[in-house]
Write a protein that holds these residues in place. Structure first.
Motif: not given
Length: 230
Positions: A26-31, A58-61, A77-81, A112-114
């Motif tokens: 789990x990272x940031x609520x994502x799997x 569970x979320x993937x993002x 990396x930081x996840x934003x948007x 997993x990121x678009x």
């Protein structure tokens, strides 16, 4: 469509599927799926066992602000948007948080990121300039009409300082684009005699992305379809 939820566990927890061999961190609520070859990196992590069907909800993002680093890399990396943005230096890392909060995720997790169809309004931290990020490129957003079309000021995402400078206005080869006020769709690519990106008009297709008016004017028009292989 099945609704997704953030995993109700702290970062670093491992989810073990009770009816498959799958394991996730789990990272940031994502799997993030852990390949069997990398299980060893998470043997001391707290774990919980759940049915695969539950884990699938569970979320993937991850949530915005989540810091991640793949096991095979040093880059953070930081996840934003709903996208991963490279944190280029310690100063920026200090702004987003510190190294104690970086989540080590399995190799390949950033897949997993678009990519191709992802679009977002972005703004370098400390800068007032706004850009549209689409298909791996950035385009200035300079008019109120364009800003409103792409979501308005409330949709602008602040990204690490220097992010905008990492990109040019050349999108992924093969991307189909149109300008906001035009129905003309262009195939973006190259020709063998020039490293410069070209555009070729195509019909009967839907654009992968929309860009601000005038954003495609700098690309020469090819009487035909540009290539991505030569």
């Amino acid at each position: 469509m099945t609704r997704s939820y953030y995993a109700p566990y702290a970062d670093g927890h491992v989810l073990r599927a009770s009816d498959t061999t799958n394991r996730y961190v789990v990272a940031g609520g994502a799997r993030f799926l852990i390949p069997a070859g990398e299980w060893i990196h998470y043997v001391f992590a707290p774990s919980v066992t759940q049915p695969q069907a539950t884990i699938n909800t569970y979320e993937v993002i991850p949530r915005d602000g989540t810091l991640i680093r793949e096991l095979s890399e040093t880059a953070i990396y930081v996840v934003v948007g709903a996208k991963d943005w490279w944190v280029p230096n310690p100063t920026e890392l200090g702004f987003w948080d510190d190294t104690t909060s970086v989540n080590n995720v399995p190799t390949g997790s950033r897949d997993v990121f678009p990519m191709l169809v992802y679009s977002a309004l972005i703004q370098d931290r400390t800068s007032s300039d706004i850009y549209l990020f689409v298909a791996g490129a950035v385009f200035p957003v300079t008019t109120p009409a364009d800003l409103a079309y792409f979501g308005g000021s409330s949709a602008v995402k602040v990204v690490p300082l220097g992010t905008v400078g990492q990109y040019t206005n050349e999108v992924y080869c093969g991307t189909l684009l149109r300008e906001r006020s035009s129905s003309t769709v262009y195939y973006m690519g190259y020709r063998s005699s020039s490293p410069t990106m070209w555009k070729g008009e195509v019909t009967g297709v839907t654009a992968d992305g929309v860009v601000p008016d005038g954003a495609l004017s700098s690309f020469p028009l090819l009487p035909g379809i540009p290539s991505c292989i030569w």
